[in-house]
Design an enzyme around this catalytic site. Structure first.
Site, PDB file in Angstrom:
ATOM      1  N   SER A   1     -40.775  -9.660  32.723  1.00 42.08           N
ATOM      2  CA  SER A   1     -39.540  -8.953  33.724  1.00 42.08           C
ATOM      3  C   SER A   1     -39.385 -10.352  34.813  1.00 42.08           C
ATOM      4  O   SER A   1     -38.447 -10.327  34.146  1.00 42.08           O
ATOM      5  CB  SER A   1     -40.740  -8.656  34.653  1.00 42.08           C
ATOM      6  N   HIS A   2     -39.187 -10.325  36.003  1.00 40.80           N
ATOM      7  CA  HIS A   2     -38.736 -11.311  36.556  1.00 40.80           C
ATOM      8  C   HIS A   2     -38.581 -12.581  36.618  1.00 40.80           C
ATOM      9  O   HIS A   2     -37.628 -13.078  37.109  1.00 40.80           O
ATOM     10  CB  HIS A   2     -38.484 -10.752  38.210  1.00 40.80           C
TER      11      HIS A   2
ATOM     12  N   ASP B   1     -33.150  -7.672  36.678  1.00 40.38           N
ATOM     13  CA  ASP B   1     -34.992  -8.284  35.802  1.00 40.38           C
ATOM     14  C   ASP B   1     -33.989  -8.633  34.919  1.00 40.38           C
ATOM     15  O   ASP B   1     -33.682  -7.893  33.995  1.00 40.38           O
ATOM     16  CB  ASP B   1     -35.863  -8.357  36.955  1.00 40.38           C
TER      17      ASP B   1
ATOM     18  N   ASP C   1     -35.321  -7.555  32.135  1.00 39.95           N
ATOM     19  CA  ASP C   1     -35.776  -6.418  31.331  1.00 39.95           C
ATOM     20  C   ASP C   1     -35.780  -5.113  31.712  1.00 39.95           C
ATOM     21  O   ASP C   1     -35.622  -4.187  30.844  1.00 39.95           O
ATOM     22  CB  ASP C   1     -37.793  -5.937  31.388  1.00 39.95           C
TER      23      ASP C   1
ATOM     24  N   ASP D   1     -36.332  -3.018  34.907  1.00 39.12           N
ATOM     25  CA  ASP D   1     -36.639  -2.050  35.459  1.00 39.12           C
ATOM     26  C   ASP D   1     -36.132  -2.389  36.912  1.00 39.12           C
ATOM     27  O   ASP D   1     -36.942  -1.789  38.142  1.00 39.12           O
ATOM     28  CB  ASP D   1     -38.633  -2.134  35.368  1.00 39.12           C
ATOM     29  N   ARG D   2     -36.058  -3.136  37.132  1.00 40.35           N
ATOM     30  CA  ARG D   2     -35.874  -3.773  39.263  1.00 40.35           C
ATOM     31  C   ARG D   2     -34.113  -3.786  39.140  1.00 40.35           C
ATOM     32  O   ARG D   2     -33.383  -4.531  38.290  1.00 40.35           O
ATOM     33  CB  ARG D   2     -36.488  -5.385  39.127  1.00 40.35           C
TER      34      ARG D   2
ATOM     35  N   LYS E   1     -40.275   1.837  36.218  1.00 38.36           N
ATOM     36  CA  LYS E   1     -39.068   2.048  36.879  1.00 38.36           C
ATOM     37  C   LYS E   1     -38.044   1.784  35.990  1.00 38.36           C
ATOM     38  O   LYS E   1     -37.759   1.384  34.955  1.00 38.36           O
ATOM     39  CB  LYS E   1     -39.448   0.821  38.519  1.00 38.36           C
TER      40      LYS E   1
END
Length: 561
Positions: free
Chosen positions: A116-117, A289, A291, A293-294, A390
């Protein structure tokens, strides 16, 4: 040529426990012999009755070790009688796109390769998480079962001679142990863009970005931070919406994210913030981010929209988005640490409101039951029931739809919202890579604090303000759909004026402990003051109560958002 699978003996590794969103460790840990193989085998073994003949989606954010991990997944899946894998070209698929593909193709689930992030590259982080057939992250019951299997694994199945190219779209068929095994490599963007065009009015958004005879163009700067959203941003903003090249930045996915930290906040997306502040052409800045999702939203002159406010504003304006005009709005939800701004919108609109633990998986049951349309987390995650993750790109398109509908700037929209609902001043202090023992001792100290009979009614003063404790607890949640229980989700200290302090240990780091302190204060009338100034007294009280500096030795947080 017929391929034959083999059984390879192995032994368990310590610490293969999935966190909030899967298993995250340093790349070099995943590169250890048998480490990744063990975890993939346990994901499949946890669903043994469903795996034979199933189809799975595989893809990720393109970070270092993605190619090697996909080759391992292909060889283990074939040996375990999986019938088909759907893989994004070059291994690329955003997390929202994986969720969409699982749902649209009606498959068993998907393996998402992302941290992710978290930063990428050979010295940094990698991650593997499993999404179930509704497209959402695996629930606690399944991740607990996976973890139990990792503690006693003795072998995994493997097809050593299976070589599969996933650099270009196409279908490849193999014979493994006399069975047919199919790998379909797809364009990572097509299905997702089709979904977005079914949700939003792209004709109106194109007019907004390019201007009309009566309306000047609305200029955006979309920063993919060298993550996977680059391929989606290129297609949507440059090709579908006709924005110019100056409207996008860092849209080529890199396996180390260009040596930056792909976390869309004011600290790590500083390049975007500085650019929008310096160049007054830009009306909106957004970052994602690794991937996808943010998301972070800023307005002209880098006017910052907190994720809590972003969720509330979108909730208040869903009527301008075709998807919700057609399907209706069934309810709202937020993670417990997220400020309660959306709660007031739910109350005014007479919609159900849910407060859930941190982790997107807790929204899934509510969506599947038709009781939730929009949800979000203070950790820069926003999404709706179009998928079960998300979705950063979706959030930016939602904001552009609201701007097009209201014909107002981001700052004007926020100030109008605060005049109507009041303002939740909110900040989060992250202390990253703390010593685990020290962090746990601090949390034990807080547990003792909230268990003290005399704590309710106790007052604390700082900066000329006094706060009286009304309630303390360690947040627990009972899922209203399946009655499952999640306990010990964060220490909460609630004050009589509606202010809150929340303390949690994050489940998304790959090493050490990340302490997160959430500070939230509601103001009905004073809505335009500087947030950090308004919250400073509560910050001081949080540090006093937690004794964070004494336990960790940290003088300052790593990140303030």
């Amino acid at each position: 040529m017929s391929l034959t699978s083999v059984i390879i003996p192995t032994t368990p590794f310590e610490g293969q426990k999935p966190g909030t969103s899967g298993l995250r460790k340093k790349v070099k840990v995943f590169m250890e012999k048998h480490y990744t193989e063990n975890f993939i085998q346990c994901i499949l073994d946890a669903q043994k009755e469903k795996i034979k003949g199933c189809t799975l989606v595989v893809g990720g954010d393109g970070r270092y070790f993605t190619t090697q991990a996909i080759n391992i997944i292909i060889r283990i899946a074939a040996a375990n009688e999986v019938s088909k894998l759907i893989i994004g070209r070059r291994g690329l698929l955003s997390t929202p796109a994986v969720s969409s593909l699982i749902r649209s193709h009606k498959v068993l689930g998907g393996i998402v390769l992302t941290a992710s992030h978290n930063p990428g590259g050979i010295r940094n982080d990698f991650g593997i998480k499993y999404n179930i057939e509704n497209g959402g992250p695996a629930p606690d019951q399944l991740t607990n079962e996976i973890y139990e299997l990792t503690q006693k694994i003795t072998q995994y199945k493997f097809t050593p001679e299976l070589d599969c190219d996933f650099q270009q779209p196409g279908v490849q068929t193999f014979e493994v142990d006399g069975r047919q095994f199919v790998v379909e490599v797809i364009d990572p963007v097509n299905d997702y863009v089709t979904l977005m065009k079914s949700i939003f009015d792209f004709k109106k958004l194109r007019s907004l970005l390019n201007g009309t005879e009566t309306q000047p163009s609305f200029n955006v700067l979309i920063d993919s931070m060298n993550g996977v959203t680059g391929v989606y941003v290129k297609r949507i903003f440059l090709e579908e919406l006709g924005s110019d090249q100056d409207s996008v930045a860092r849209i080529i996915p890199l396996d180390n994210f260009g040596e930056i930290h792909p976390d869309p906040n004011l600290t790590y997306a500083k390049d975007l913030v500085d650019k929008v502040k310096e160049d007054l052409r830009y009306d909106l800045g957004a970052a994602f981010d690794g991937d996808g999702d943010r998301n972070m939203i800023i307005g002209k002159n880098a006017f910052f929209v907190t994720p809590s406010d972003s969720l509330a504003v979108i909730a208040n304006n869903l009527n301008c988005i075709p998807y919700f005009q057609k399907n209706g709005v069934h309810g709202f939800a937020r993670s417990m640490p997220t400020a309660a701004a959306v709660d007031r919108v739910a109350q005014k609109l007479n919609k159900e409101m849910f407060e859930v633990p941190t982790g997107w998986k807790y929204f899934g049951n509510l969506m599947d039951a038709g009781r939730l349309s929009l949800c979000g987390e203070e950790s820069f995650g926003t999404g709706s029931d179009h998928i079960r993750e998300k979705d950063g790109v979706w959030a930016v398109l939602a904001w552009l739809s609201i701007i097009e509908h209201k014909k107002m700037s981001i700052e004007e929209i926020l100030k109008e919202h605060w005049r109507t609902y009041g303002r939740n001043y909110f900040t989060r202090y992250d202390y990253e890579e703390c010593d685990c023992e020290s962090a746990n001792k601090m949390m034990e100290h807080l547990e003792k604090f909230i268990s003290n009979d005399g704590v309710v009614g106790k007052s604390y003063s700082s900066g000329g303000k006094t706060y009286v404790i009304q309630k303390v607890d360690n947040f627990s949640y009972v899922d209203p759909i399946d009655n499952s229980v999640a306990k010990n989700q964060g220490i909460r200290i609630l004050f009589e004026d509606g202010s809150r302090l929340v303390f949690r240990l994050s489940g998304t780091g790959s090493s050490g402990a990340t302490i997160r302190v959430y500070i939230d204060s509601y103001e009905k009338s004073d809505t335009t003051a500087d947030a950090q100034i308004m919250l400073k007294p509560l910050v001081n009280i949080a540090l006093e109560i937690s004794q964070l500096k004494q336990f960790t030795g940290r003088e300052e947080p790593t990140v303030i958002t």
